[in-house]
Design an enzyme around this catalytic site. Structure first.
Site, PDB file in Angstrom:
ATOM      1  CB  ALA A  15     -16.805 -11.090   0.703  1.00  0.00           C
ATOM      2  NE  ARG A  25      -6.546 -12.510  11.325  1.00  0.00           N
ATOM      3  CZ  ARG A  25      -6.830 -12.284   9.977  1.00  0.00           C
ATOM      4  NH1 ARG A  25      -6.354 -12.955   9.067  1.00  0.00           N
ATOM      5  NH2 ARG A  25      -7.658 -11.390   9.762  1.00  0.00           N
ATOM      6  CD  GLU A  38     -14.259 -19.749  -6.124  1.00  0.00           C
ATOM      7  OE1 GLU A  38     -14.451 -19.907  -7.305  1.00  0.00           O
ATOM      8  OE2 GLU A  38     -14.696 -19.249  -5.383  1.00  0.00           O
ATOM      9  CB  SER A  44      -7.526 -15.274  -1.637  1.00  0.00           C
ATOM     10  OG  SER A  44      -8.288 -15.771  -0.815  1.00  0.00           O
ATOM     11  CB  CYS A  48      -9.241  -4.676  -9.147  1.00  0.00           C
ATOM     12  SG  CYS A  48     -10.937  -4.700  -8.222  1.00  0.00           S
ATOM     13  NE  ARG A  75      -2.081 -17.907   6.617  1.00  0.00           N
ATOM     14  CZ  ARG A  75      -1.059 -18.094   5.689  1.00  0.00           C
ATOM     15  NH1 ARG A  75      -1.082 -19.316   4.846  1.00  0.00           N
ATOM     16  NH2 ARG A  75       0.095 -17.578   5.787  1.00  0.00           N
ATOM     17  CG  ASP A 290     -18.581  -7.797  -6.364  1.00  0.00           C
ATOM     18  OD1 ASP A 290     -18.189  -6.931  -5.554  1.00  0.00           O
ATOM     19  OD2 ASP A 290     -17.849  -8.039  -7.234  1.00  0.00           O
ATOM     20  CE1 TYR A 433       2.204  24.686  -3.960  1.00  0.00           C
ATOM     21  CE2 TYR A 433       3.404  26.093  -1.912  1.00  0.00           C
ATOM     22  CZ  TYR A 433       3.202  25.649  -3.546  1.00  0.00           C
ATOM     23  OH  TYR A 433       3.697  26.377  -4.267  1.00  0.00           O
ATOM     24  CD1 TRP A 441      -5.343  29.190  -3.610  1.00  0.00           C
ATOM     25  CD2 TRP A 441      -6.987  28.111  -2.745  1.00  0.00           C
ATOM     26  NE1 TRP A 441      -5.542  30.178  -2.912  1.00  0.00           N
ATOM     27  CE2 TRP A 441      -6.702  29.438  -2.011  1.00  0.00           C
ATOM     28  CE3 TRP A 441      -7.777  27.158  -2.108  1.00  0.00           C
ATOM     29  CZ2 TRP A 441      -7.565  29.874  -0.916  1.00  0.00           C
ATOM     30  CZ3 TRP A 441      -8.713  27.626  -0.966  1.00  0.00           C
ATOM     31  CH2 TRP A 441      -8.434  29.003  -0.580  1.00  0.00           C
TER      32      TRP A 441
END
Length: 460
Positions: A15, A25, A38, A44, A48, A75, A290, A433, A441
């Site tokens: 985030a 940007r 940090e 970054s 997960c 940057r 989070d 399908y 289905w």
């Protein structure tokens, strides 16, 4: 020329750095100075991906890093690593930082403050919980600590406390590393993000993989040896030997700084924001990831849901707004997908208990199907559970457990929930399908047909 505005970001992961990058940007360095703090060693990165790094599926930690601190600095973002923000002075529009290596402290003024402090693993106040060999899994530093300890070599006894997403993913990772794994869960079944009948399918599959799953059991203490390392996990009726213990008890928003500063928190302890991700009542303070609560579009209430997908979107919204544009984050439907070995687990929307707590009257159906046409090689069984509102037939939730091809089918349901479709409307969806991909289905539509029939039978 007007002085540049100052944007301060607390937290250097999804985030926070998404917000910083988007704002950069949109605004030139002469218009906006961006400083980010940090406290860890990495920026970054994909938290997960940690179980898959530990399990040997991906290289790490470098492969899990989307952008290094140096790349952010190139940057135009002044990212200061191993630096912790220790205090927020909201009235004075400044934050206090402390360099964790040198101990140096300093105050930094801001025009825009972004709180992206993430979440912390739940660590219950048990005897031995802080012993060596007991690990949470939230950051790349946590993953490295695991690999540097007993978990890094095979043939150890591992106990995972808690069988949520992190718990089952870590059970798989430890099993693949050659450990003897026991999972202890106090609920009726693993994966309390599923209804118990669907969680039972996960338990059966885990047991079939050689993982010992102990449910309806509370951990009371952790034993330690003379060297201070964990040796066993103690429950009311038994001790489980352990060389390494992983905490999979979920996470809580890391909002201690915000709470001390008097910022508004919700029931879960997460920060409360408006649709633009601005902290309520504070024009120049933003929060995402989070550490915030998000609006549940199905239940109609705020909830804490810790997911990287949300964190990145929050950051994009915040960065756009600070950068002079306008963006909003309307909410979520509670979609999540995971796996344990070859078993895929997915859910979106409400569970039965959540629907009841929201005051909704509903029907629930379960449908058995296959991932492909039954006659096509590789077709695997799949179970789909669906909840629909009585009377209206509005879709309320879907849970899916199956093998290859099961998990991502939940996306169809997530879109239907967002569009507030009825299960009757879902039966007419024009899904792709061909025998290698689906029965005629699709399993989700089989469940929708069954749910629509149940709604008609239940009446108003």
């Amino acid at each position: 020329m007007a002085a540049a505005q100052r944007m301060v970001v607390v937290g250097g992961d999804a985030a926070g750095m998404s917000a910083a990058s988007r704002a950069r940007r949109l605004r030139k360095p002469g218009e906006l100075e961006i400083t980010a703090f940090e406290r860890g060693h990495f920026s970054s990165y994909s938290a997960c991906g940690i179980p898959y790094w530990l399990g040997g599926d991906v290289e790490g930690p470098d492969a899990l890093i989307a952008r290094s601190p140096q790349e952010h600095r190139e940057r135009g973002i002044d990212l200061r690593m191993r630096t912790e923000v220790t205090e927020l002075d909201v009235a004075g529009q400044r934050v206090r930082s402390r360099d964790l290596e040198s101990g140096t402290e300093a105050w930094h003024g801001y025009d825009h403050l972004v709180l992206a402090t993430g979440a912390r693993p739940v660590r219950p106040p048990l005897e031995g919980i802080d012993a060596r060999g007991v690990h949470g899994v939230q950051t790349l530093d946590d993953g490295q600590a695991l690999l540097d300890g007993p978990a890094g070599s095979s043939g150890r006894r591992a106990v995972v406390i808690g069988a949520g997403y992190i718990g089952v993913e870590m059970a798989e990772a430890l099993t693949r590393r050659g450990h003897e794994v026991t999972v202890i869960e106090r609920a009726e079944e693993p994966m309390s993000t599923l209804d118990a009948d669907m969680g039972a399918l996960v338990r059966d599959a885990m047991c079939g993989m050689g993982i010992e799953v102990v449910t309806r059991t509370e951990v009371t203490a952790l034993r330690t040896g003379p060297d201070g390392a964990v040796t066993a996990v103690v429950t009311e009726g038994k001790e489980y030997p352990a060389d390494v213990v992983v905490l999979g008890l979920g996470v809580r928003p890391e909002t201690s700084l915000a709470e001390a500063a008097g910022l508004p928190l919700g029931e879960s302890g997460g920060l409360l924001t408006d649709l633009a991700m601005r902290v309520r009542g504070h024009e120049n303070i933003w929060a995402g990831g989070d550490c915030v609560e998000v609006w549940d579009l199905v239940a109609g209430r705020s909830r804490h849901i810790a997911l990287g997908t949300h964190a990145n979107k929050h950051g994009q919204v915040i960065g756009a707004n600070i950068g002079g544009g306008y963006a909003t984050f309307p909410g979520v439907v509670g979609t999540a997908v995971s796996k344990v070995c070859d078993l895929e687990i997915a859910r979106t929307g409400l569970l039965e208990a959540q629907a009841a707590a929201a005051g909704l009257r509903f029907v629930a159906v379960t449908a058995e199907s296959t991932s492909r046409a039954g006659y096509y090689p590789g077709a695997r069984p799949m179970t789909v559970k669906m909840l629909a509102e009585r009377g209206t037939g509005r879709l309320l939730g879907v849970q899916i457990v199956g093998r290859e091809g099961a998990g991502k089918r939940v996306d169809v349901a997530a879109v239907a929930l967002t569009a507030r479709m009825t299960v009757e409307q879902m039966t007419a969806l024009d899904l792709g399908y061909a025998p290698p991909f689906s029965p005629v289905w699709d399993p989700v539509l089989v469940a929708a047909r069954k749910a629509a029939a149940a709604v008609r039978a239940a009446g108003g």
